[in-house]
Design a protein around this motif. Structure first.
Motif, PDB file in Angstrom:
ATOM      1  N   THR A 100      44.893  74.745  35.227  1.00  0.00           N
ATOM      2  CA  THR A 100      45.888  75.773  34.960  1.00  0.00           C
ATOM      3  C   THR A 100      45.739  76.949  35.911  1.00  0.00           C
ATOM      4  O   THR A 100      46.714  77.429  36.509  1.00  0.00           O
ATOM      5  CB  THR A 100      45.784  76.264  33.502  1.00  0.00           C
ATOM      6  OG1 THR A 100      45.923  75.141  32.623  1.00  0.00           O
ATOM      7  CG2 THR A 100      46.872  77.281  33.199  1.00  0.00           C
ATOM      8  N   GLN A 101      44.507  77.418  36.083  1.00  0.00           N
ATOM      9  CA  GLN A 101      44.262  78.523  37.008  1.00  0.00           C
ATOM     10  C   GLN A 101      44.589  78.120  38.442  1.00  0.00           C
ATOM     11  O   GLN A 101      45.207  78.881  39.191  1.00  0.00           O
ATOM     12  CB  GLN A 101      42.804  78.970  36.931  1.00  0.00           C
ATOM     13  CG  GLN A 101      42.440  79.763  35.689  1.00  0.00           C
ATOM     14  CD  GLN A 101      41.046  80.357  35.795  1.00  0.00           C
ATOM     15  OE1 GLN A 101      40.179  79.820  36.477  1.00  0.00           O
ATOM     16  NE2 GLN A 101      40.833  81.465  35.115  1.00  0.00           N
ATOM     17  N   TYR A 102      44.175  76.934  38.817  1.00  0.00           N
ATOM     18  CA  TYR A 102      44.352  76.476  40.193  1.00  0.00           C
ATOM     19  C   TYR A 102      45.835  76.385  40.533  1.00  0.00           C
ATOM     20  O   TYR A 102      46.285  76.841  41.587  1.00  0.00           O
ATOM     21  CB  TYR A 102      43.678  75.119  40.370  1.00  0.00           C
ATOM     22  CG  TYR A 102      43.246  74.831  41.787  1.00  0.00           C
ATOM     23  CD1 TYR A 102      42.044  75.332  42.273  1.00  0.00           C
ATOM     24  CD2 TYR A 102      44.024  74.055  42.628  1.00  0.00           C
ATOM     25  CE1 TYR A 102      41.626  75.070  43.569  1.00  0.00           C
ATOM     26  CE2 TYR A 102      43.613  73.789  43.923  1.00  0.00           C
ATOM     27  CZ  TYR A 102      42.420  74.290  44.390  1.00  0.00           C
ATOM     28  OH  TYR A 102      42.017  74.036  45.673  1.00  0.00           O
TER      29      TYR A 102
ATOM     30  N   GLY B  28      41.360  64.251  47.337  1.00  0.00           N
ATOM     31  CA  GLY B  28      40.982  65.550  46.786  1.00  0.00           C
ATOM     32  C   GLY B  28      42.216  66.394  46.539  1.00  0.00           C
ATOM     33  O   GLY B  28      42.253  67.584  46.870  1.00  0.00           O
ATOM     34  N   CYS B  29      43.220  65.783  45.934  1.00  0.00           N
ATOM     35  CA  CYS B  29      44.569  66.365  45.866  1.00  0.00           C
ATOM     36  C   CYS B  29      44.698  67.534  44.898  1.00  0.00           C
ATOM     37  O   CYS B  29      45.692  68.270  44.946  1.00  0.00           O
ATOM     38  CB  CYS B  29      45.583  65.288  45.490  1.00  0.00           C
ATOM     39  SG  CYS B  29      45.351  64.595  43.828  1.00  0.00           S
ATOM     40  N   GLY B  30      43.712  67.720  44.004  1.00  0.00           N
ATOM     41  CA  GLY B  30      43.864  68.775  43.009  1.00  0.00           C
ATOM     42  C   GLY B  30      45.100  68.531  42.168  1.00  0.00           C
ATOM     43  O   GLY B  30      45.358  67.410  41.715  1.00  0.00           O
ATOM     44  N   SER B  31      45.896  69.566  41.994  1.00  0.00           N
ATOM     45  CA  SER B  31      47.121  69.420  41.208  1.00  0.00           C
ATOM     46  C   SER B  31      48.341  69.134  42.069  1.00  0.00           C
ATOM     47  O   SER B  31      49.470  69.250  41.613  1.00  0.00           O
ATOM     48  CB  SER B  31      47.355  70.684  40.365  1.00  0.00           C
ATOM     49  OG  SER B  31      47.332  71.842  41.176  1.00  0.00           O
ATOM     50  N   GLY B  32      48.098  68.746  43.336  1.00  0.00           N
ATOM     51  CA  GLY B  32      49.198  68.285  44.189  1.00  0.00           C
ATOM     52  C   GLY B  32      49.761  69.323  45.131  1.00  0.00           C
ATOM     53  O   GLY B  32      50.896  69.179  45.592  1.00  0.00           O
ATOM     54  N   GLN B  33      48.977  70.361  45.468  1.00  0.00           N
ATOM     55  CA  GLN B  33      49.485  71.412  46.351  1.00  0.00           C
ATOM     56  C   GLN B  33      50.014  70.859  47.671  1.00  0.00           C
ATOM     57  O   GLN B  33      51.016  71.343  48.182  1.00  0.00           O
ATOM     58  CB  GLN B  33      48.381  72.437  46.636  1.00  0.00           C
ATOM     59  CG  GLN B  33      48.225  73.525  45.612  1.00  0.00           C
ATOM     60  CD  GLN B  33      47.461  73.079  44.384  1.00  0.00           C
ATOM     61  OE1 GLN B  33      46.958  71.958  44.345  1.00  0.00           O
ATOM     62  NE2 GLN B  33      47.361  73.938  43.391  1.00  0.00           N
ATOM     63  N   ALA B  34      49.369  69.835  48.215  1.00  0.00           N
ATOM     64  CA  ALA B  34      49.846  69.222  49.455  1.00  0.00           C
ATOM     65  C   ALA B  34      50.657  67.964  49.189  1.00  0.00           C
ATOM     66  O   ALA B  34      51.581  67.642  49.935  1.00  0.00           O
ATOM     67  CB  ALA B  34      48.669  68.888  50.366  1.00  0.00           C
TER      68      ALA B  34
ATOM     69  N   ASP C 124      41.928  62.391  42.950  1.00  0.00           N
ATOM     70  CA  ASP C 124      41.016  63.494  42.683  1.00  0.00           C
ATOM     71  C   ASP C 124      40.049  63.050  41.590  1.00  0.00           C
ATOM     72  O   ASP C 124      40.389  62.193  40.757  1.00  0.00           O
ATOM     73  CB  ASP C 124      41.797  64.734  42.232  1.00  0.00           C
ATOM     74  CG  ASP C 124      40.987  66.014  42.374  1.00  0.00           C
ATOM     75  OD1 ASP C 124      41.195  66.736  43.370  1.00  0.00           O
ATOM     76  OD2 ASP C 124      40.145  66.299  41.494  1.00  0.00           O
ATOM     77  N   LEU C 125      38.864  63.634  41.577  1.00  0.00           N
ATOM     78  CA  LEU C 125      37.870  63.293  40.563  1.00  0.00           C
ATOM     79  C   LEU C 125      38.164  63.919  39.199  1.00  0.00           C
ATOM     80  O   LEU C 125      37.649  63.460  38.186  1.00  0.00           O
ATOM     81  CB  LEU C 125      36.478  63.745  41.018  1.00  0.00           C
ATOM     82  CG  LEU C 125      35.753  62.854  42.008  1.00  0.00           C
ATOM     83  CD1 LEU C 125      34.461  63.532  42.446  1.00  0.00           C
ATOM     84  CD2 LEU C 125      35.448  61.495  41.412  1.00  0.00           C
ATOM     85  N   SER C 126      38.972  64.964  39.179  1.00  0.00           N
ATOM     86  CA  SER C 126      39.209  65.702  37.941  1.00  0.00           C
ATOM     87  C   SER C 126      40.349  65.097  37.127  1.00  0.00           C
ATOM     88  O   SER C 126      41.511  65.126  37.561  1.00  0.00           O
ATOM     89  CB  SER C 126      39.540  67.155  38.247  1.00  0.00           C
ATOM     90  OG  SER C 126      40.018  67.810  37.089  1.00  0.00           O
ATOM     91  N   PRO C 127      40.066  64.565  35.931  1.00  0.00           N
ATOM     92  CA  PRO C 127      41.142  64.036  35.081  1.00  0.00           C
ATOM     93  C   PRO C 127      42.174  65.095  34.717  1.00  0.00           C
ATOM     94  O   PRO C 127      43.367  64.796  34.617  1.00  0.00           O
ATOM     95  CB  PRO C 127      40.398  63.523  33.838  1.00  0.00           C
ATOM     96  CG  PRO C 127      38.995  63.284  34.292  1.00  0.00           C
ATOM     97  CD  PRO C 127      38.734  64.338  35.328  1.00  0.00           C
ATOM     98  N   VAL C 128      41.726  66.330  34.542  1.00  0.00           N
ATOM     99  CA  VAL C 128      42.650  67.397  34.170  1.00  0.00           C
ATOM    100  C   VAL C 128      43.592  67.720  35.318  1.00  0.00           C
ATOM    101  O   VAL C 128      44.801  67.915  35.122  1.00  0.00           O
ATOM    102  CB  VAL C 128      41.863  68.657  33.733  1.00  0.00           C
ATOM    103  CG1 VAL C 128      42.818  69.800  33.424  1.00  0.00           C
ATOM    104  CG2 VAL C 128      41.001  68.359  32.520  1.00  0.00           C
ATOM    105  N   GLN C 129      43.064  67.772  36.536  1.00  0.00           N
ATOM    106  CA  GLN C 129      43.918  68.016  37.692  1.00  0.00           C
ATOM    107  C   GLN C 129      44.934  66.884  37.865  1.00  0.00           C
ATOM    108  O   GLN C 129      46.112  67.128  38.149  1.00  0.00           O
ATOM    109  CB  GLN C 129      43.058  68.140  38.961  1.00  0.00           C
ATOM    110  CG  GLN C 129      42.166  69.363  39.010  1.00  0.00           C
ATOM    111  CD  GLN C 129      42.877  70.593  39.554  1.00  0.00           C
ATOM    112  OE1 GLN C 129      44.073  70.759  39.398  1.00  0.00           O
ATOM    113  NE2 GLN C 129      42.123  71.469  40.174  1.00  0.00           N
ATOM    114  N   ILE C 130      44.495  65.660  37.698  1.00  0.00           N
ATOM    115  CA  ILE C 130      45.394  64.520  37.851  1.00  0.00           C
ATOM    116  C   ILE C 130      46.479  64.531  36.783  1.00  0.00           C
ATOM    117  O   ILE C 130      47.665  64.270  37.061  1.00  0.00           O
ATOM    118  CB  ILE C 130      44.600  63.191  37.811  1.00  0.00           C
ATOM    119  CG1 ILE C 130      43.734  63.058  39.074  1.00  0.00           C
ATOM    120  CG2 ILE C 130      45.542  61.993  37.676  1.00  0.00           C
ATOM    121  CD1 ILE C 130      44.520  63.005  40.369  1.00  0.00           C
TER     122      ILE C 130
END
Length: 257
Positions: free
Chosen positions: A11-13, A44-50, A65-71
């Motif tokens: 959410t912050q990211y 390493g896409c995070g929440s998809g900024q790129a 990405d490794l983070s389930p929450v980011q995905i």
């Protein structure tokens, strides 16, 4: 690698981290032999900024990405934007285990992430998945500067380069050097720069700071102290509707064999 998941709150990211300017994608497009390419993987896409910006250059984009929450957040963004799910997907996976077949990817991208990777393992995996002549675009952006308020800029700079100086992880050194020490084992390596600009209010600036790995390290060491206390005093003197103009330099590498 679990430290990456710990640091980055989806959410912050998503709220605080800027999207990339068209110039980044224009540089990539000029580097590619023909457009659109068939398959792009954003590592390493995070929440998809790129990831979402890459849709204009490929038939299919996969973000990992490794983070389930980011995905999960990135998948929700597909629905919010009403994008054809056949064109973009997000999966939980690491940089050393890209979930595609050998020599099936035309373009790999890594935005603000490669400094967290095991470089040897990632480069090996990149060569496995890229098609002959395929490319990788790797970039980061350096620490933002507050361009329109010198007083806030001084406090902001003192925070990241003074108060938090000893709390940045070792990965940050590559970013601070503009990836100059990054030497991917590819035959052709080109370097470019672009400018990243975005605006934010007081709350947004503090949320942005909250995404820094150094802030998390500081909180571990000093759970009863607020590393932002001095900056907040300066921000309290600003009008509530103040908008800050932030600027960073993007450092890019475009590589291929």
């Amino acid at each position: 690698m679990n430290e990456i998941i710990e640091y980055f709150d989806h959410t912050q990211y998503k709220q605080a981290r800027p999207s990339y300017p068209p110039k980044v994608f224009e540089i990539i497009a000029k580097h590619l032999k023909c457009l659109p390419v068939k398959n792009i993987v954003d590592v390493g896409c995070g929440s998809g900024q790129a990831s979402f910006g890459l849709l204009n250059y490929g038939e299919h984009v996969l973000g990992i990405d490794l983070s389930p929450v980011q995905i999960q957040g990135a998948r929700e963004e597909i629905l919010r934007r009403k994008i054809d799910p056949n064109r973009i997907d997000f999966q939980i996976s690491g940089s050393n285990a890209i979930p595609v077949e050998d020599h099936s990817v035309d373009l790999l991208t890594v935005a603000q992430a490669i400094h967290w990777f095991d470089l040897e393992e990632f480069y090996k995996e990149a060569k496995r998945v890229l098609v002959p002549g395929g490319s990788a675009a790797i970039w980061c952006y350096d620490m933002a500067r507050v361009m329109n308020n010198d007083t806030v800029e001084r406090a902001f700079s003192n925070l990241h380069s003074g108060i938090l100086k000893n709390y940045w992880t070792k990965h940050r050194e590559l970013v601070d050097n503009g990836y100059k020490d990054l030497n991917p084992p590819f035959k052709h390596v080109e370097r470019f720069q672009a400018i990243l600009e975005h605006s934010t209010d007081i709350e947004g600036l503090l949320v942005y700071i909250g995404t820094w790995s150094s802030v998390h390290e500081y909180k571990k060491a000093h759970p009863d102290q607020d590393c932002c206390a001095d900056l907040k005093k300066v921000l309290d003197a600003c009008a509530p509707d103040t908008v800050f103009q932030l600027q960073s330099t993007i450092h890019m590498l475009l590589v291929r064999d």
